[in-house]
Design an enzyme around this catalytic site. Structure first.
Site, PDB file in Angstrom:
ATOM      1  CD  GLU A  86      -3.950  -5.782   2.695  1.00  0.00           C
ATOM      2  OE1 GLU A  86      -4.863  -5.056   3.163  1.00  0.00           O
ATOM      3  OE2 GLU A  86      -2.752  -5.655   2.982  1.00  0.00           O
TER       4      GLU A  86
ATOM      5  CD  GLU B 162      -3.141  -1.043   2.059  1.00  0.00           C
ATOM      6  OE1 GLU B 162      -2.953  -0.365   3.095  1.00  0.00           O
ATOM      7  OE2 GLU B 162      -4.192  -1.660   1.840  1.00  0.00           O
TER       8      GLU B 162
END
Length: 478
Positions: A294, A189
């Protein structure tokens, strides 16, 4: 399994060119601890420092080592495989391998538990992906970057970047011959305000890994929390030919702040599908391989949501199932978040009857009431406390464009206030209270606490696992 996995246009394939769809989960909260997973406030580095003050350095390190030992082992891998799953994404913290005060000196003990997990998974026919969940300086402003700040300093200090490229070279050297490692996820991320810094980092880390390990593929997260590929180069397919591109596809309907309860209406399904398609559109336009690194809902708990728990969770299981149907149509590889925690999102979770959960029962209730964890928080008890801060900002920033600070729209004004004032500022005042629970404990007692996280002391989230198992059977992956 005889060879390494590789990318073939839009697919992940084995040595013989046969498509391999990776279906798995993230092993979070282990080699990267997270507050909502393990029940502490703030960041991992903060609780490690606080526990060392209470117990002394030797005893605190003993506890954390035992925590790592018990959290994941062969029984976990065996259960995981029984669900028909074939890949675990292992989140790691750079601090296990390098000390900030002694940079570029590899800590060999960092591989101790990681090697053990990779071997346990390999024994049961499970691929692993090594995910660098934290980077020196912090690659985003989240708690999971373990930097303690909302400023992602990784992007403004070249030395942080140099260190991570060096570390990935060392990790790749270590695992270059391990065929059960599906590949490397160089950064979780990223949130680079300029976008160009991420591309430069990927250029460097791709070349560095390939120089010592030409066998393993890479999984490259999009910018702004794995949602934005607009700053990626158009020649990515030839520039990074051995890479898949990672989205994170969390559905708004899987969280407490959903716009309305998920009822599987046509409009809700359309919104879910559109969100997913938007994230992967850049890759689809260029014929590139997509991996969903995710996704997944969070779940209600009886001690907090009371009698509403089952109704809420049944809706969340429907969210899960409907997302899986979208992924199956595209043959998408995915990694649900998450495998194990203390009861919020994991496929398995620590029993309330364990020493750890009994010790922290009241503290966890306090954390819930104060909403000091950012992830999936329900701020209903404290919303009115922070609302005036939000209003103050809006009243004094009349130009809406000036409120759109990066990483907007992932962080709105409300979200930014929540993260800074509630989840950073308030939580750091609770760190010492968490650590004080350990005062006076012997090594035997510390080991007993750590054992709370072992597989035999965990419960299974049957509704979640049922959906995953049935999906594996329907798609022929069991």
């Amino acid at each position: 399994m005889t060879g390494f996995l590789r990318v073939d246009k839009t697919r992940i394939v084995d040595e013989e060119g046969k498509q391999v769809v990776l279906r798995g989960a993230g092993l979070g909260g282990w080699m990267t601890m997270e507050n909502f997973i393990s029940g502490y406030p703030g960041c991992e580095f903060q609780i490690r420092e606080a526990l060392a003050e209470v117990l002394g350095r030797q005893k605190s390190e003993y506890f954390f080592d035992k925590f790592l030992e018990h959290f994941f082992g062969e029984p976990d891998a065996a259960f995981f495989k029984s669900l028909g799953l074939n890949c675990i994404r292992i989140a790691v913290n750079y601090r296990h391998f390098e000390d900030d005060m002694n940079p570029r000196v590899l800590k060999p003990e960092g591989f101790k538990h990681l090697d053990r997990a990779v071997a346990a998974c390999a024994k049961h026919g499970i691929y692993t992906i090594i995910d660098m969940h934290t980077a020196p300086g912090g690659q985003n402003g989240g708690w999971h970057s373990d930097a303690g700040t909302h400023i992602a300093n990784f992007w403004i200090h070249k030395d942080f970047q140099d260190r991570l490229v060096w570390l990935w070279t060392e990790i790749a050297k270590h695992y270059k011959d391990e065929k059960w490692i599906a590949g490397y996820n160089p950064m979780n991320e990223p949130a680079d305000p300029q976008h160009s810094g991420l591309v430069n980092f990927y250029d460097r880390v791709y070349a560095a890994i390939a120089s010592v390990d030409p066998n393993h593929m890479l999984f490259l997260d999009g910018n702004t929390y794995a949602t934005d590929f607009s700053g990626f180069p158009d020649d990515a397919g030839t520039r990074w030919p051995h890479a898949a591109y990672a989205i994170h596809d969390y559905s708004v309907y899987g969280f407490p702040d959903a716009p309305e309860p998920y009822a599987r209406t046509e409009e809700q399904r359309r919104r879910m599908r559109r969100s997913y398609e938007k994230k992967r559109a850049w890759m689809d336009e260029r014929g590139l391989c997509v991996w969903n690194g995710e996704w997944g809902p969070v779940y209600a708990r009886e001690e907090y949501e009371g009698d509403a728990r089952d109704e809420i969770n049944d809706r969340r299981y429907n969210v899960l199932q409907d997302q899986l149907e979208l992924y199956a149509k595209d043959g998408l590889s995915w990694s649900i978040w998450l495998y194990k925690d203390i009861g919020f999102q994991g496929m398995v979770y620590v029993s309330r009857d364990t020493p750890y959960m009994k010790l922290f029962r009241d503290f966890l209730l306090k954390k819930y009431r104060l909403a000091v964890d950012s992830w999936g928080a329900d701020d209903k008890f404290v919303r009115d406390v922070y609302r005036p801060i939000v209003q103050l900002i809006k009243d004094n920033t009349p130009d809406e464009e000036h409120r759109k600070l990066y990483p907007f729209p992932v962080w709105t004004v409300e979200g930014r206030v929540a993260r800074l004032a509630r989840c950073m500022l308030l939580s750091e005042f609770l760190v010492k209270e968490w650590a004080e629970h350990f005062r006076g404990m012997s090594e035997e007692q510390l080991d007993e606490l750590a054992q709370s996280f072992s597989f035999e002391n965990c419960l299974k989230r049957d509704g979640l696992n049922k959906v995953l198992r049935e999906h594996a059977q329907l798609t022929g992956s069991a």
